[in-house]
Design a protein around this motif. Structure first.
Motif, PDB file in Angstrom:
ATOM      1  N   THR A 195       0.821  -1.198   0.000  1.00 16.69           N
ATOM      2  CA  THR A 195       0.000   0.000   0.000  1.00 16.69           C
ATOM      3  C   THR A 195       0.854   1.247   0.000  1.00 16.69           C
ATOM      4  OG1 THR A 195      -0.095  -0.055   2.383  1.00 16.69           O
ATOM      5  CG2 THR A 195      -1.843  -1.180   1.205  1.00 16.69           C
ATOM      6  N   GLY A 239      -8.013   0.591  -4.736  1.00 12.83           N
ATOM      7  CA  GLY A 239      -7.860  -0.844  -4.924  1.00 12.83           C
ATOM      8  C   GLY A 239      -7.494  -1.564  -3.646  1.00 12.83           C
ATOM      9  N   THR A 240      -6.614  -0.969  -2.854  1.00 11.44           N
ATOM     10  CA  THR A 240      -6.187  -1.647  -1.624  1.00 11.44           C
ATOM     11  C   THR A 240      -7.290  -1.683  -0.566  1.00 11.44           C
ATOM     12  OG1 THR A 240      -5.227   0.378  -0.683  1.00 11.44           O
ATOM     13  CG2 THR A 240      -3.769  -1.031  -1.989  1.00 11.44           C
ATOM     14  N   LEU A 251     -10.482  -1.842  -1.175  1.00 10.04           N
ATOM     15  CA  LEU A 251     -11.411  -2.874  -1.635  1.00 10.04           C
ATOM     16  C   LEU A 251     -10.830  -4.269  -1.403  1.00 10.04           C
ATOM     17  CD1 LEU A 251     -12.670  -1.194  -4.923  1.00 10.04           C
ATOM     18  CD2 LEU A 251     -14.002  -1.615  -2.846  1.00 10.04           C
ATOM     19  N   TYR A 252      -9.521  -4.391  -1.563  1.00 10.01           N
ATOM     20  CA  TYR A 252      -8.877  -5.671  -1.266  1.00 10.01           C
ATOM     21  C   TYR A 252      -9.047  -6.007   0.220  1.00 10.01           C
ATOM     22  CZ  TYR A 252      -5.311  -9.319  -1.093  1.00 10.01           C
ATOM     23  OH  TYR A 252      -4.662 -10.507  -0.922  1.00 10.01           O
ATOM     24  N   TYR A 303     -12.674  -8.618  -4.729  1.00 13.52           N
ATOM     25  CA  TYR A 303     -11.331  -8.905  -5.219  1.00 13.52           C
ATOM     26  C   TYR A 303     -11.180  -8.441  -6.670  1.00 13.52           C
ATOM     27  CZ  TYR A 303      -9.799 -11.899  -1.311  1.00 13.52           C
ATOM     28  OH  TYR A 303      -9.394 -12.377  -0.080  1.00 13.52           O
ATOM     29  N   SER A 318     -10.979  -4.677  -6.833  1.00 16.39           N
ATOM     30  CA  SER A 318      -9.657  -4.271  -6.358  1.00 16.39           C
ATOM     31  C   SER A 318      -8.625  -4.413  -7.468  1.00 16.39           C
ATOM     32  CB  SER A 318      -9.262  -5.131  -5.151  1.00 16.39           C
ATOM     33  OG  SER A 318      -7.892  -4.956  -4.831  1.00 16.39           O
ATOM     34  N   TYR A 344      -8.570  -1.523 -10.145  1.00 18.08           N
ATOM     35  CA  TYR A 344      -7.890  -0.282  -9.761  1.00 18.08           C
ATOM     36  C   TYR A 344      -6.373  -0.465  -9.732  1.00 18.08           C
ATOM     37  CZ  TYR A 344     -12.533   1.400  -8.505  1.00 18.08           C
ATOM     38  OH  TYR A 344     -13.852   1.789  -8.558  1.00 18.08           O
TER      39      TYR A 344
END
Length: 499
Positions: free
Chosen positions: A91, A316-317, A319-320, A344, A347, A350
């Protein structure tokens, strides 16, 4: 069980400072000339008043994916199932945005020669306070000559602003710039060696920002940098109650900065990151609201600047992290809109977009290797829309049908099932080359539901999504693909999708 890595990106651009030092102090060095300009990748937000500039990226990785994912300058951990091997997401930390001006401009407002006079009784408290701060600055050590040169420059600036403040305690410009100098001094402190000194310098910087904003409540840049200083303090206090309060203060200051200057994607991104940090500390019952707000801030940052790769990656992170929580508990922390697999996949979209925009960033490359298989290859995104018959956008509502759509680097295409293929039914195809704009549509003549209008050179295309959340994800995906195309990086995205 793999670990998550948090990347801290700090920009401390010293070239402008050294340029000014060369004109004011003797030196044997001949540093190259540099121009003062805003770097869009820098975490230093260009502000109205002079400030300390930014510099090259410094990446520090630290493990842990056992909490919610943190990103860009304010990390992000996500929970994982101990019995299942999962990918690692790196991240990015917040874009610490301080203004990009040179030291000559930073010092221009203070007198070229300040005559020190003995402080009066009512000024003695301020005099002692400034002296104690100068002692903290003097205690900073550096292992190399470059660090010592930077330290001498900061000490010089600190003395100038301390004198200016003693001369005029109501000079909010001097207070603001003094706070910036203290913040830069804190960045020079070796955290492993002396976290107390770092925290003390940041605390003093916060006090100066507080005084400056009380004198001039319209200093949006002061609120922004103040929030960064508070966030840096919060990181020093780990997962404590004090850290929780500091993160809450940081979010309030980002909010205030955006109230005064709404169009700052950097501030929105940092606000989202602070919320991610806060979500890892607060009780579980508060996490849902905080995570939803963090997602909205990242998404708002991206929609202000479609190629803002750090905010794209951070979205993205987060959502991950949600996917990890959902996979572990079976319940999404933000409701039941998406399954873990859908999260996933979102994520991965993005992260793939961030990599396409900045393929040289090793963090994005590593993360993409871990999440690429989560994409619906050979497509970037797959889903369903309610659409009218091809060529008849004003068809009666009863003629609109649900169809599968796929998005890749070439465009959006309707997919028919076997029966429809036999009937040779035409398909809706939107080429990326033909897109003019993509926007939410509120046309009351359309069937009910959240709708998208894709304006193309051949006319508008209307699509109805099954939920607001689905609409948001499709809007982002379409805009990101178009942005990647417009930036000349579509071949990179094609390589991601097709392998």
């Amino acid at each position: 069980m793999l670990c998550n890595y948090q990347q801290h990106i700090d920009y401390i651009e010293t070239s402008h400072i050294f340029q000014f030092l060369d004109s004011t102090m003797p030196t044997n060095k001949n540093p190259s000339e540099s121009q003062t300009k805003h770097n869009p990748d820098s975490k230093f937000h260009p502000l109205q008043e002079p400030a300390i500039p930014s510099s090259p990226e410094n990446i520090n990785a630290s493990p842990n994916l056992n909490q919610s994912i943190h990103s860009n300058d304010i990390h992000n951990h996500s929970t994982i199932d101990p019995g299942r091997k999962v990918p690692t997401i790196i991240t990015l930390r917040k874009d610490k945005c301080r203004q990009t001006v040179n030291m000559k401009e930073l010092l221009a407002d203070s007198p070229s020669s300040v005559v020190s006079t003995p402080p009066s009784s009512h000024e003695s408290g301020r005099h002692k306070e400034l002296n104690s701060v100068m002692a903290l600055i003097d205690s900073i050590t550096s292992p190399d000559e470059e660090g010592w040169s930077r330290h001498r420059m900061l000490t010089f600036a600190a003395k100038r602003y301390a004198s200016a403040i003693e001369t005029n305690p109501d000079d909010y410009d001097a207070l603001y710039n003094w706070a910036l100098v203290l913040q830069e001094c804190a960045d020079s402190v070796n955290l492993d060696a002396n976290s107390h000194s770092k925290d003390a310098l940041l605390k003093e910087a916060c006090k100066m920002y507080d005084e400056a904003t009380q004198l001039n409540p319209a200093l949006h840049d002061a609120y922004y940098n103040w929030a960064i200083a508070i966030a840096d303090r919060a990181k020093l206090h780990g997962r404590t109650k004090e850290a929780e309060e500091l993160w809450k203060q940081a979010t309030k200051n980002y909010e205030k900065a955006l109230q005064l200057s709404w169009n700052s994607p950097q501030a929105l991104n940092n606000w989202g990151l602070a919320l991610q940090e806060l979500s890892a500390i607060v009780p579980a019952r508060e996490k849902q609201t905080i995570i939803k707000t963090a997602i909205s801030k990242f998404r708002a940052a991206v929609r202000l600047q479609f190629d803002f790769h750090r905010a794209i990656y951070n979205l993205g992170t987060v959502l991950y992290g949600l996917a990890e929580d959902t996979s572990r508990t079976g319940v999404s922390p933000v409701g039941n809109e998406f399954s873990a697999n859908e999260l996933y996949s979102q994520s991965a979209i993005y992260i793939a977009a961030a990599h396409a925009l900045r393929p040289s960033y090793s963090v994005y490359t590593s993360a993409l290797k871990l999440v690429r298989s989560m994409l619906p290859l050979p497509y970037l995104k797959v889903g369903y829309f309610l659409v009218p018959p091809v060529g008849n956008q004003v068809a009666p509502h009863c003629d609109w049908k649900w169809f599968k759509f796929v998005l890749n680097h070439e465009g959006l295409q309707q997919i028919h099932d076997d029966e429809q293929k036999i009937n040779d039914r035409p398909a809706i195809i939107v080429d990326i080359l033909d897109i003019i704009s993509v926007a939410v549509c509120s046309d009351l003549t359309l069937p009910p539901g959240p709708s998208i209008c894709i304006d193309t050179v051949h006319g508008p295309v209307f699509l109805i999504a099954d939920s607001r959340e689905s609409l948001d994800s499709w809007l982002d995906a379409l805009r990101l693909v178009y942005t990647i195309f417009a930036r000349g990086k579509i071949d990179i995205l094609a390589g991601i999708i097709t392998g």
